[in-house]
Design an enzyme around this catalytic site. Structure first.
Site, short mmCIF file in Angstrom:
data_model
loop_
_atom_site.label_atom_id
_atom_site.label_comp_id
_atom_site.label_asym_id
_atom_site.label_seq_id
_atom_site.Cartn_x
_atom_site.Cartn_y
_atom_site.Cartn_z
N TYR A 292 -1.43 -0.61 11.22
CA TYR A 292 -1.78 -1.01 9.99
C TYR A 292 -0.34 -0.84 8.93
CZ TYR A 292 -3.21 -1.60 5.06
OH TYR A 292 -3.48 -1.94 3.74
N THR B 297 0.98 -1.15 0.02
CA THR B 297 0.17 0.10 -0.08
C THR B 297 0.92 1.14 0.00
OG1 THR B 297 -1.38 1.32 1.36
CG2 THR B 297 -0.39 -0.36 2.56
N ASP B 298 0.29 2.23 -0.65
CA ASP B 298 0.95 3.45 -0.51
C ASP B 298 1.14 4.20 0.84
OD1 ASP B 298 -1.55 4.38 -0.11
OD2 ASP B 298 -1.75 5.87 -1.27
N GLU B 299 0.45 3.61 2.04
CA GLU B 299 0.42 3.86 3.21
C GLU B 299 1.74 3.72 3.99
OE1 GLU B 299 -3.14 3.60 5.52
OE2 GLU B 299 -4.35 3.30 3.69
N LYS C 225 2.25 -3.34 7.27
CA LYS C 225 2.58 -3.42 5.75
C LYS C 225 4.02 -3.27 5.30
CE LYS C 225 -0.22 -4.57 2.87
NZ LYS C 225 -0.49 -6.01 2.49
P1 NAD Z 1 -9.95 -6.97 2.76
O1 NAD Z 1 -9.98 -6.69 3.99
O2 NAD Z 1 -11.18 -6.73 2.01
O3 NAD Z 1 -9.49 -8.37 2.46
C1 NAD Z 1 -8.77 -9.16 3.07
C2 NAD Z 1 -8.88 -10.69 2.95
O4 NAD Z 1 -7.90 -11.28 3.66
C3 NAD Z 1 -10.23 -11.22 3.56
O5 NAD Z 1 -10.94 -11.96 2.65
C4 NAD Z 1 -9.64 -11.89 4.59
O6 NAD Z 1 -10.40 -13.00 5.25
C5 NAD Z 1 -8.28 -12.32 4.49
N1 NAD Z 1 -7.51 -12.52 5.45
C6 NAD Z 1 -7.26 -11.77 6.56
N2 NAD Z 1 -6.18 -12.45 7.32
C7 NAD Z 1 -5.94 -13.77 6.81
C8 NAD Z 1 -5.12 -14.64 7.13
N3 NAD Z 1 -4.45 -14.68 8.38
N4 NAD Z 1 -4.96 -15.90 6.38
C9 NAD Z 1 -5.69 -15.70 5.24
N5 NAD Z 1 -6.67 -14.76 4.67
C10 NAD Z 1 -6.61 -13.62 5.73
O7 NAD Z 1 -8.68 -6.18 2.22
P2 NAD Z 1 -8.64 -5.55 0.67
O8 NAD Z 1 -8.95 -4.08 0.82
O9 NAD Z 1 -9.06 -6.55 -0.27
O10 NAD Z 1 -6.79 -5.32 0.57
C11 NAD Z 1 -6.32 -6.62 0.17
C12 NAD Z 1 -4.64 -6.15 0.06
O11 NAD Z 1 -4.55 -4.88 -0.53
C13 NAD Z 1 -4.31 -6.13 1.38
O12 NAD Z 1 -2.92 -6.67 1.31
C14 NAD Z 1 -4.26 -4.48 1.55
O13 NAD Z 1 -3.14 -4.04 2.60
C15 NAD Z 1 -3.74 -4.13 -0.02
N6 NAD Z 1 -4.21 -2.42 -0.10
C16 NAD Z 1 -5.51 -2.31 0.05
C17 NAD Z 1 -5.93 -1.07 -0.42
C18 NAD Z 1 -7.55 -0.41 -0.29
O14 NAD Z 1 -7.63 0.54 -0.75
N7 NAD Z 1 -8.28 -1.49 -0.07
C19 NAD Z 1 -4.96 -0.19 -1.00
C20 NAD Z 1 -3.84 -0.62 -1.21
C21 NAD Z 1 -3.36 -1.81 -0.85
P1 TYD Z 2 -10.44 4.30 4.86
O1 TYD Z 2 -11.56 3.96 3.69
O2 TYD Z 2 -10.47 3.83 6.11
O3 TYD Z 2 -8.88 4.03 3.95
P2 TYD Z 2 -7.66 4.57 4.56
O4 TYD Z 2 -7.65 5.01 5.99
O5 TYD Z 2 -6.94 3.27 4.42
O6 TYD Z 2 -7.24 5.59 3.89
O7 TYD Z 2 -10.53 5.85 4.91
C1 TYD Z 2 -10.37 6.73 3.85
C2 TYD Z 2 -10.55 8.19 4.58
O8 TYD Z 2 -11.71 8.51 5.02
C3 TYD Z 2 -9.65 8.36 5.81
O9 TYD Z 2 -8.98 9.83 5.54
C4 TYD Z 2 -10.35 8.35 6.79
C5 TYD Z 2 -11.89 8.72 6.19
N1 TYD Z 2 -12.92 8.26 7.05
C6 TYD Z 2 -13.97 9.12 7.54
O10 TYD Z 2 -13.91 10.32 7.63
N2 TYD Z 2 -15.16 8.32 8.17
C7 TYD Z 2 -15.30 7.15 8.18
O11 TYD Z 2 -16.30 6.65 8.88
C8 TYD Z 2 -14.09 6.11 7.68
C9 TYD Z 2 -14.16 4.66 7.59
C10 TYD Z 2 -13.01 6.86 7.03
#
Ligand code: NAD
Ligand code: TYD
Length: 347
Positions: free
Chosen positions: A154, A126-128, A158
């Protein structure tokens, strides 16, 4: 024909990736493992489960014996690790499980990948991991060489995993790649994240809890564009490299929430400013020029179209998310937002 092992494929991005692979590479086999935590939903994979090229196993990536047994049986060519605890707010409440899954789980997968000689281990990051950028310096963007400087448990977990991936490449010669993407949105996102949470609450005429003043900026990318970028990296990316993925689409939280309110025909009175997130990152912004120059990747979905598609999907698939909202999620919402909403201010 390749066998691709997808971890975390019952979650948001992993499931979208499973469908992309089955549709775009029907010659390949996709094996998915997922622990099915609160964020994993097997209903999401209902269509995939009908495909003979797809196999699902409920496995925790930290369970070394189960992971090694699966590798022994399937001998995957490529491993793509999406499995993670992914929500910043939950990591503030309970960091331990983030370290276990995100770091130790990654180690188990890489140990198995070494033993069974996978051709590519890809870590979805992630970019975070780069921390945040100031609002008053729009010229600054994250590049692949920006130092890691994390804010939340988090993002720290990562970043820890990313460092370990780099070490396995350098020390053991594991053929790794890492991608670092900005915020995703689209179908199947769990309604604890900003966009689906606001859609679900607005539809129920519940308060829309905006943290702080809502001025934090995220760089939003449609999930399919992220999946296409990973597909390019695992097939054509250079071993040992990191690729940033983002669509030059910076938006303030408050503007996203207002857009959702308007699209659903609701009142802005629902917008409620609540206590800010601890350590809240101000701005994320990706420079995606490396993946564009090396692999020709560009985002295909404009935000205005992607958000329309996303809202339409949540309207058409109410059963999917309402099932989630009726369960354990209600306790989560009360714990996470109860105190915040008491101190709330209206828009
Ligand atoms: P999500 O929380 O929707 O899904 C995570 C999945 O991983 C779930 O199905 C969960 O059951 C599974 N999981 C959790 N712990 C596990 C374990 N110990 N063993 C096996 N499976 C397990 O997350 P997402 O948003 O789909 O993110 C997927 C990946 O992308 C993550 O690695 C996250 O860090 C990365 N990512 C997410 C975003 C975003 O905006 N959502 C952006 C950049 C990177
Ligand atoms: P989120 O979807 O949790 O992603 P991330 O924290 O990984 O960027 O949140 C996106 C942005 O929205 C973040 O700045 C936090 C804000 N946010 C709210 O203002 N209210 C909410 O209820 C949530 C879940 C997020």
């Amino acid at each position: 024909m390749a066998t691709i092992l997808v971890t975390g494929g019952a979650g948001f991005i992993g499931a979208n990736f499973v469908y992309l692979q089955l549709n775009e590479h029907p010659e390949d086999r996709v094996v998915c493992i997922d622990k099915l935590t609160y964020a994993g939903n097997l209903e999401t994979l209902e269509e995939a489960l009908k495909n003979p090229n797809f196999r699902f196993e409920k496995i925790d990536i930290c369970d070394r014996d189960a992971v090694f047994a699966l590798f022994e049986e399937e001998r995957p060519d490529i491993v793509v690790n999406f499995a993670a605890e992914s929500h910043v707010d939950r990591s503030i409440e309970n960091p331990a499980v983030f370290l276990e899954t995100n770091i130790l789980g990654t180690q188990v997968l890489m140990d198995a990948s070494r033993k069974y000689g996978v051709k590519r281990y890809h870590q979805v990051s992630t970019d975070e991991v780069y921390g945040d950028l100031p609002l008053d310096r729009p010229d600054l963007l994250f590049t692949e060489t920006t130092p890691l400087k994390t804010s939340s448990p988090y993002s720290s977990s990562k970043a820890g995993a990313d460092l370990l991936v780099g070490a396995y490449h350098r020390t053991f010669g594991l053929p790794t790649t890492i991608s670092r993407c900005s915020n995703n949105y689209g179908p199947y996102q769990f309604p604890e994240k900003l966009i689906p949470l606001m859609i679900a609450n607005a539809l129920a005429d519940k308060p829309l809890p905006v943290y702080g003043a809502g001025l934090n900026v995220r760089d939003w990318l449609y999930v399919e564009d992220h999946c296409k970028a990973i597909d390019l990296i695992i097939r054509h990316g250079k071993v040992g490299e990191v690729y940033n993925i983002g669509g030059h689409n910076e938006m303030r939280n408050i503007d996203i929430v207002k857009l959702i309110v308007e699209a659903l025909g609701k009142s802005e009175d629902l917008i409620t400013f609540v206590t800010d997130r601890k350590g809240h990152d101000m701005r994320y912004a990706i420079d995606p020029s490396k993946i564009h120059a090396e692999l020709g990747w560009l985002p295909e979905t404009m935000f205005k179209d992607g958000i329309k598609k996303t809202i339409a999907w949540y309207l058409e698939n109410k059963d999917w998310w309402q099932n989630i909202l009726s369960g354990e999620y209600q306790n989560y919402f009360d714990t996470m937002y109860g105190a915040r909403l008491k101190d709330a201010k209206k828009a």
